[in-house]
Design an enzyme around this catalytic site. Structure first.
Site, PDB file in Angstrom:
ATOM      1  N   HIS A 112      -0.518  -5.384 -11.129  1.00  0.00           N
ATOM      2  CA  HIS A 112       0.029  -5.276  -9.768  1.00  0.00           C
ATOM      3  C   HIS A 112      -0.950  -5.873  -8.748  1.00  0.00           C
ATOM      4  CE1 HIS A 112       2.912  -3.568  -7.021  1.00  0.00           C
ATOM      5  NE2 HIS A 112       2.026  -2.785  -6.421  1.00  0.00           N
TER       6      HIS A 112
ATOM      7  N   ASP B  23       3.259  -5.292 -13.637  1.00  0.00           N
ATOM      8  CA  ASP B  23       3.253  -4.560 -12.376  1.00  0.00           C
ATOM      9  C   ASP B  23       3.134  -3.054 -12.573  1.00  0.00           C
ATOM     10  OD1 ASP B  23       3.302  -5.912  -9.952  1.00  0.00           O
ATOM     11  OD2 ASP B  23       5.401  -6.483 -10.164  1.00  0.00           O
TER      12      ASP B  23
ATOM     13  N   SER C 286       4.545  -5.553  -2.786  1.00  0.00           N
ATOM     14  CA  SER C 286       4.687  -4.123  -3.043  1.00  0.00           C
ATOM     15  C   SER C 286       5.467  -3.451  -1.901  1.00  0.00           C
ATOM     16  CB  SER C 286       3.312  -3.507  -3.264  1.00  0.00           C
ATOM     17  OG  SER C 286       3.430  -2.269  -3.902  1.00  0.00           O
ATOM     18  N   ALA C 287       4.889  -2.447  -1.212  1.00  0.00           N
ATOM     19  CA  ALA C 287       5.617  -1.848  -0.094  1.00  0.00           C
ATOM     20  C   ALA C 287       5.937  -2.907   0.968  1.00  0.00           C
ATOM     21  CB  ALA C 287       4.807  -0.719   0.531  1.00  0.00           C
TER      22      ALA C 287
ATOM     23  N   GLY D  22       0.825  -1.208   0.000  1.00  0.00           N
ATOM     24  CA  GLY D  22       0.000   0.000   0.000  1.00  0.00           C
ATOM     25  C   GLY D  22       0.854   1.250   0.000  1.00  0.00           C
ATOM     26  N   ALA D  23       2.013   1.171  -0.670  1.00  0.00           N
ATOM     27  CA  ALA D  23       2.851   2.353  -0.894  1.00  0.00           C
ATOM     28  C   ALA D  23       3.365   3.005   0.395  1.00  0.00           C
ATOM     29  CB  ALA D  23       2.104   3.389  -1.757  1.00  0.00           C
TER      30      ALA D  23
END
Ligand SMILES: *[C@@H]1O[C@H](CO)[C@@H](O)[C@H](O)[C@H]1NC(C)=O
Ligand SMILES: *[C@@H]1O[C@H](CO)[C@@H](O)[C@H](O)[C@H]1NC(C)=O
Ligand SMILES: *[C@@H]1O[C@H](CO)[C@@H](O)[C@H](O)[C@H]1NC(C)=O
Length: 558
Positions: A455, A340, A213-214, A126-127
């Site tokens: 992604h 992605d 991701s994050a 979630g960045a």
């Protein structure tokens, strides 16, 4: 008559109780007793779920997590706790709480209570801005519900919360606000698991951390930190590493000043600014994040992913690329999805997703210009000639559009992951390395035909949704789900995705210093799913030609 009826009512429950008897019940942890809830899976299989166990106290603002003071009596661990305070998806409101450092445990049992199981700890994506251990609930269970994976893979699955956004990652780049609070939370959660998991039937010497991701970049950071020695054994990074351009903030003071201005703190005196920030309302601070994803931003969307880990001289003592000797002890499995970058490409160059609108050569150049700012015009020219070299004289629109997605996939995910795999394999002494490309065709309706794996799309399969929710999934989706659970949980059990309790459809060779095989993951895996040197032409371009171009002095906006 009456008693027969009674007997009929009572009998099934006696039967059910005796056949589903395997459960831990009340478990003693360092903070106190906890009790979860059993879920029946197969005839003699249950998964016992503990939700919302605190692994640290309510954290002070921009402080490291502190040990939980403990509780008396038995904590009913049957409900997820709040996510850490964060902006909502559209970023107008906030939700969640500062009281958020909790984890959830999923334990499979057969006829008898499990012991000594491998443990897998999941770090959500979630960045570094959004997300939670129990994110995206649809049709009941959350996306990260660990029951299917735990049951099918015979592993304990744990999902943890960590602070995100301003409260998780604001930094002045020095001792005043060192940053990385979210990484310290993850570390506290992993340490809690290491100390307590034996009481839940887990093996504290067999812990794997995995994330997307994050969360994948977080796995990479935990592996690179000198604080992780001996704490876990393996890591899995799905679409993100510490070397990803969005995963490190190199100028945290500039960002902190921007946020300070947004909440009305003066920035002329830095000490006064920090004091003012510390007194500011957490909700205002959380909302002050300068992101506006649904609207097209002026530069590439990458430039807006700003709240991330920093080199703090402590948890992350140096540039991530210089810390791979710390990771040498861990087995590592990492990969990306074939598209992605599509999500980000669609924000930066919206025409790629519109059938009626052509994507122009100028749009491709201007995207590259945004990504290669630090190398000036020479960067754009060489990147453009590399990516257009296979176009021919009259490229079809589909070819150009797909190139745009490839550029962002390479730049944000694929190339950094390949570099991390190479550094890991080169430094490892005995620990193993595995590389994959996930390319199952997207299930998201409305995307153009050339879009493959978007992604985050692999998560539904890894967490076994095609098994728990039959609606919308077909047998091929259950095949893929079974393969992913097998490879992932085998890896957690033995350090080798091919060896363990679950059979796999093809042998996945290890990635070494000199050989770079990778497994292509989709619903049809066979011997021919193993290939070599993933997009090496482009990996070599970015690591070689591009990186040796001289940097022009970047004109960073204040
Ligand atoms: C990890 O778990 C597997 C399966 O239970 C076991 O064979 C292995 O010895 C364990 N490793 C350690 C270090 O305990
Ligand atoms: C091992 O990792 C370090 C960074 O910690 C890196 O500089 C070095 O190149 C790696 N070793 C090899 C043999 O690649
Ligand atoms: C889009 O490009 C194609 C060539 O790839 C061309 O035939 C077509 O006319 C263009 N459409 C528009 C709307 O410009």
């Amino acid at each position: 008559m009456y008693s027969v009826k009674l007997l009929l009512l009572v009998l099934p429950s006696i039967f059910l109780n005796s056949s589903s008897a395997a459960k831990l019940g009340v478990v003693q942890t360092e903070g106190g007793k906890v009790e979860g809830k059993s879920h029946r899976m197969g005839l003699f299989q249950t998964v016992e779920v503990f939700k919302g166990i605190p692994f640290a106290d309510i954290p002070g603002k921009w402080e490291k997590p502190k040990p939980h003071p403990g509780w008396s009596g038995t904590l009913k661990a049957t409900k997820y706790r709040d996510r850490c305070l964060q902006v909502t998806l559209l970023q107008k409101e906030t939700h969640g709480s500062e009281d958020c450092l909790y984890l959830n445990i999923f334990i499979p049992h057969g006829r008898s209570v499990s012991s000594n199981l491998p443990v897998m700890i999941y770090l959500f994506g979630g960045a570094f801005l959004l997300g939670a251990s129990n994110d995206v609930a649809y049709l009941g269970d959350s996306l990260y519900d660990g029951k299917e994976m735990a049951d099918r893979g015979e592993v304990i699955v744990i999902t943890v919360n960590y602070r995100v956004g301003t409260l998780g990652f604001l930094s002045t780049g020095d001792a005043r606000l060192p940053g990385n609070y979210g990484l310290w939370d993850q570390h506290a959660a992993i340490s809690w698991v290491h100390r307590n998991i034996k009481a839940f039937g887990g093996n504290p010497d067999n812990i794997t951390i995995f994330g997307q991701s994050a969360g994948a970049a977080s796995v990479s950071y935990q592996m690179l930190s000198p604080y992780s020695k001996g704490l876990f054994r393996r890591g899995i990074s799905q679409c993100g590493v510490a070397l990803s351009p969005w995963a490190l903030q190199r100028n945290p003071m500039a960002l902190t000043k921007k946020i300070a201005r947004k909440v009305g703190c003066k920035t002329t005196n830095e000490d006064a600014m920090v004091e003012c920030l510390k007194m500011s309302d957490p909700i205002g601070l959380t909302k002050a994040v300068p992101v506006c994803l649904p609207v097209s931003p002026p530069g590439p969307v990458l430039d807006l992913l700003e709240l991330s880990p920093v080199v703090d001289g402590d948890f992350i003592p140096d540039e991530p690329s210089k810390l791979f000797h710390h990771a040498a002890q861990f087995d590592y499995l990492a990969g990306v999805n074939s598209m992605d970058g599509h999500l980000f490409a669609g924000v930066d160059v919206p025409s790629i997703n519109k059938k009626q609108v052509n994507t122009t050569v100028e749009e491709v150049r201007s995207l590259l210009a945004g990504l290669t700012k630090e190398k000036g015009s020479a960067g754009v020219a060489s990147a453009y000639s590399t990516y257009s070299s296979h176009w021919g004289s009259l490229p079809q629109q589909e070819v150009i559009k797909k190139t745009v997605a490839d550029i962002e996939t390479d730049f944000l995910f694929l190339v950094p992951t390949q570099i991390a795999l190479q550094l890991h394999a080169a430094n490892s002494s005995g620990a193993r390395t595995f590389s994959y490309l996930y390319n199952m065709k997207t299930r998201i309706p409305g995307f153009p035909g050339w879009v493959e794996a978007e992604h985050a799309e692999e998560l539904q399969y890894l967490f076994g949704h095609p098994f728990s929710m039959s609606i919308g999934y077909f047998p091929r989706h259950r095949d893929l789900s079974g393969y992913m659970i097998a490879y992932w949980t085998n890896f957690a059990r033995t350090g080798d995705p091919n060896t363990g309790n679950n059979r796999v459809p093809a042998s996945w060779p290890a990635f070494t210093k000199h050989h770079h095989p990778y497994l292509t993951i989709n619903h049809k895996i066979s011997k021919s799913s193993v290939s070599f040197d993933l997009r090496s032409e482009y990996v070599n371009y970015w690591t070689g030609t591009y990186s040796s171009l001289p940097s022009v002095t970047a004109h960073t906006s204040p």
